[in-house]
Design a protein around this motif. Structure first.
Motif, PDB file in Angstrom:
ATOM      1  N   ASP A   1      -1.215 -37.534 -51.384  1.00  9.53           N
ATOM      2  CA  ASP A   1      -1.721 -38.356 -52.490  1.00  9.53           C
ATOM      3  C   ASP A   1      -0.936 -38.146 -53.770  1.00  9.53           C
ATOM      4  OD1 ASP A   1      -3.671 -39.791 -51.148  1.00  9.53           O
ATOM      5  OD2 ASP A   1      -5.187 -38.239 -51.429  1.00  9.53           O
ATOM      6  N   GLY A   2       0.387 -37.990 -53.650  1.00 11.69           N
ATOM      7  CA  GLY A   2       1.241 -37.914 -54.831  1.00 11.69           C
ATOM      8  C   GLY A   2       1.329 -36.566 -55.497  1.00 11.69           C
ATOM      9  N   SER A   3       0.771 -35.506 -54.903  1.00 11.24           N
ATOM     10  CA  SER A   3       0.903 -34.175 -55.506  1.00 11.24           C
ATOM     11  C   SER A   3       1.180 -33.137 -54.417  1.00 11.24           C
ATOM     12  CB  SER A   3      -0.348 -33.802 -56.299  1.00 11.24           C
ATOM     13  OG  SER A   3      -1.471 -33.795 -55.463  1.00 11.24           O
ATOM     14  N   ILE A   4       1.827 -32.056 -54.827  1.00 10.11           N
ATOM     15  CA  ILE A   4       2.177 -30.981 -53.897  1.00 10.11           C
ATOM     16  C   ILE A   4       0.907 -30.218 -53.536  1.00 10.11           C
ATOM     17  CG2 ILE A   4       3.475 -28.842 -53.603  1.00 10.11           C
ATOM     18  CD1 ILE A   4       5.528 -30.002 -55.600  1.00 10.11           C
TER      19      ILE A   4
ATOM     20  N   GLN B   1       1.507 -39.106 -39.294  1.00  9.91           N
ATOM     21  CA  GLN B   1       0.796 -38.588 -40.457  1.00  9.91           C
ATOM     22  C   GLN B   1       0.187 -39.747 -41.236  1.00  9.91           C
ATOM     23  OE1 GLN B   1       2.607 -35.210 -42.696  1.00  9.91           O
ATOM     24  NE2 GLN B   1       4.487 -36.088 -41.910  1.00  9.91           N
ATOM     25  N   PRO B   2      -0.852 -39.477 -42.005  1.00 13.10           N
ATOM     26  CA  PRO B   2      -1.363 -40.520 -42.893  1.00 13.10           C
ATOM     27  C   PRO B   2      -0.271 -40.945 -43.879  1.00 13.10           C
ATOM     28  CG  PRO B   2      -2.818 -38.602 -42.873  1.00 13.10           C
ATOM     29  CD  PRO B   2      -1.608 -38.248 -42.078  1.00 13.10           C
ATOM     30  N   LYS B   3      -0.294 -42.200 -44.300  1.00 14.85           N
ATOM     31  CA  LYS B   3       0.737 -42.717 -45.200  1.00 14.85           C
ATOM     32  C   LYS B   3       0.786 -41.965 -46.527  1.00 14.85           C
ATOM     33  CE  LYS B   3       1.144 -47.384 -43.427  1.00 14.85           C
ATOM     34  NZ  LYS B   3       2.461 -47.333 -42.884  1.00 14.85           N
ATOM     35  N   SER B   4      -0.330 -41.369 -46.943  1.00 13.70           N
ATOM     36  CA  SER B   4      -0.365 -40.651 -48.218  1.00 13.70           C
ATOM     37  C   SER B   4       0.264 -39.268 -48.122  1.00 13.70           C
ATOM     38  CB  SER B   4      -1.812 -40.507 -48.697  1.00 13.70           C
ATOM     39  OG  SER B   4      -2.530 -39.689 -47.793  1.00 13.70           O
ATOM     40  N   ARG B   5       0.611 -38.817 -46.905  1.00 11.73           N
ATOM     41  CA  ARG B   5       1.110 -37.452 -46.702  1.00 11.73           C
ATOM     42  C   ARG B   5       2.596 -37.467 -46.356  1.00 11.73           C
ATOM     43  NH1 ARG B   5      -1.856 -32.690 -43.511  1.00 11.73           N
ATOM     44  NH2 ARG B   5      -0.173 -31.213 -43.631  1.00 11.73           N
ATOM     45  N   GLN B   6       3.350 -36.577 -47.005  1.00 10.55           N
ATOM     46  CA  GLN B   6       4.781 -36.413 -46.734  1.00 10.55           C
ATOM     47  C   GLN B   6       5.065 -34.934 -46.516  1.00 10.55           C
ATOM     48  OE1 GLN B   6       6.584 -37.740 -50.326  1.00 10.55           O
ATOM     49  NE2 GLN B   6       6.253 -39.900 -49.914  1.00 10.55           N
ATOM     50  N   THR B   7       6.007 -34.647 -45.630  1.00  9.18           N
ATOM     51  CA  THR B   7       6.440 -33.266 -45.406  1.00  9.18           C
ATOM     52  C   THR B   7       7.917 -33.171 -45.750  1.00  9.18           C
ATOM     53  OG1 THR B   7       4.813 -33.040 -43.637  1.00  9.18           O
ATOM     54  CG2 THR B   7       6.566 -31.397 -43.714  1.00  9.18           C
TER      55      THR B   7
ATOM     56  N   ALA C   1      -2.444 -42.342 -65.882  1.00 13.29           N
ATOM     57  CA  ALA C   1      -2.357 -42.469 -64.426  1.00 13.29           C
ATOM     58  C   ALA C   1      -1.533 -41.323 -63.841  1.00 13.29           C
ATOM     59  CB  ALA C   1      -1.731 -43.802 -64.045  1.00 13.29           C
ATOM     60  N   LYS C   2      -1.909 -40.886 -62.657  1.00 13.14           N
ATOM     61  CA  LYS C   2      -1.209 -39.807 -61.977  1.00 13.14           C
ATOM     62  C   LYS C   2       0.058 -40.371 -61.336  1.00 13.14           C
ATOM     63  CE  LYS C   2      -2.536 -37.217 -58.181  1.00 13.14           C
ATOM     64  NZ  LYS C   2      -3.552 -36.550 -57.426  1.00 13.14           N
ATOM     65  N   HIS C   3       1.212 -39.796 -61.671  1.00 11.65           N
ATOM     66  CA  HIS C   3       2.470 -40.251 -61.100  1.00 11.65           C
ATOM     67  C   HIS C   3       2.750 -39.486 -59.824  1.00 11.65           C
ATOM     68  CE1 HIS C   3       3.423 -42.686 -64.551  1.00 11.65           C
ATOM     69  NE2 HIS C   3       3.133 -41.673 -65.339  1.00 11.65           N
ATOM     70  N   SER C   4       3.397 -40.141 -58.897  1.00 14.24           N
ATOM     71  CA  SER C   4       3.749 -39.517 -57.633  1.00 14.24           C
ATOM     72  C   SER C   4       4.829 -38.463 -57.860  1.00 14.24           C
ATOM     73  CB  SER C   4       4.246 -40.588 -56.668  1.00 14.24           C
ATOM     74  OG  SER C   4       4.483 -40.024 -55.417  1.00 14.24           O
ATOM     75  N   VAL C   5       4.788 -37.414 -57.093  1.00 17.66           N
ATOM     76  CA  VAL C   5       5.762 -36.334 -57.210  1.00 17.66           C
ATOM     77  C   VAL C   5       7.121 -36.837 -56.713  1.00 17.66           C
ATOM     78  CG1 VAL C   5       5.275 -35.328 -54.945  1.00 17.66           C
ATOM     79  CG2 VAL C   5       6.078 -33.880 -56.759  1.00 17.66           C
TER      80      VAL C   5
END
Length: 106
Positions: free
Chosen positions: A94-97, A62-68, A24-28
Motif C-alpha cells: 500500500d505504498g509504504s515499506i 501477490q496482491p497488486k498493492s504488494r511489491q517485493t 495524500a500519502k505518496h507511494s514509496v
C-alpha cells in the motif's frame, strides 16, 4: 451571504481537485527504498545500494498493492576498498515499506 459561502466552497473544492491533496500519502520510490536499506548495516559505511523489484510469475500472484524488492549493499570508504555487504528483501505494501529483512548470502 449564503451565495458567498457556496462560491468559496466551490473554489476550495475546485482547487483541491486541481492541485491534489497535499496530505495524500505518496507511494514509496526506488530511491526511498535504497535510502532505507543503506541505513541497515551497522558499523560500516555503505558506499552503494542497488535495488531491483522482483517480478516472478507464479500460480498465486501477490496482491497488486504488494511489491517485493531485493537490495544489495556495498561497503567501504571508497570504490577502491569497496566489498560486498549484506543483501536485503524489502516488502512494500500500500505504498509504504512494511518489512526490511537481511537475507542469507547465496
Amino acid at each position: 451571504m449564503l451565495l458567498v459561502l457556496l462560491a468559496a466552497a466551490a473554489i476550495g473544492i475546485g482547487a483541491a481537485v486541481a492541485l491534489g491533496n497535499p496530505f495524500a500519502k505518496h507511494s514509496v520510490t526506488k530511491a526511498d527504498i535504497e535510502r532505507a536499506v543503506a541505513k541497515k548495516p551497522r558499523g560500516a559505511r555503505v558506499n552503494l545500494t542497488l535495488c531491483n523489484q522482483e517480478v516472478v510469475p507464479s500460480q498465486t500472484p501477490q496482491p497488486k498493492s504488494r511489491q517485493t524488492w531485493t537490495c544489495d549493499t556495498y561497503l567501504g570508504q571508497s570504490l577502491a576498498t569497496q566489498r560486498n555487504g549484506p543483501s536485503y528483501e524489502v516488502v512494500v505494501d500500500d505504498g509504504s515499506i512494511t518489512s526490511i529483512r537481511q537475507v542469507p548470502p547465496r
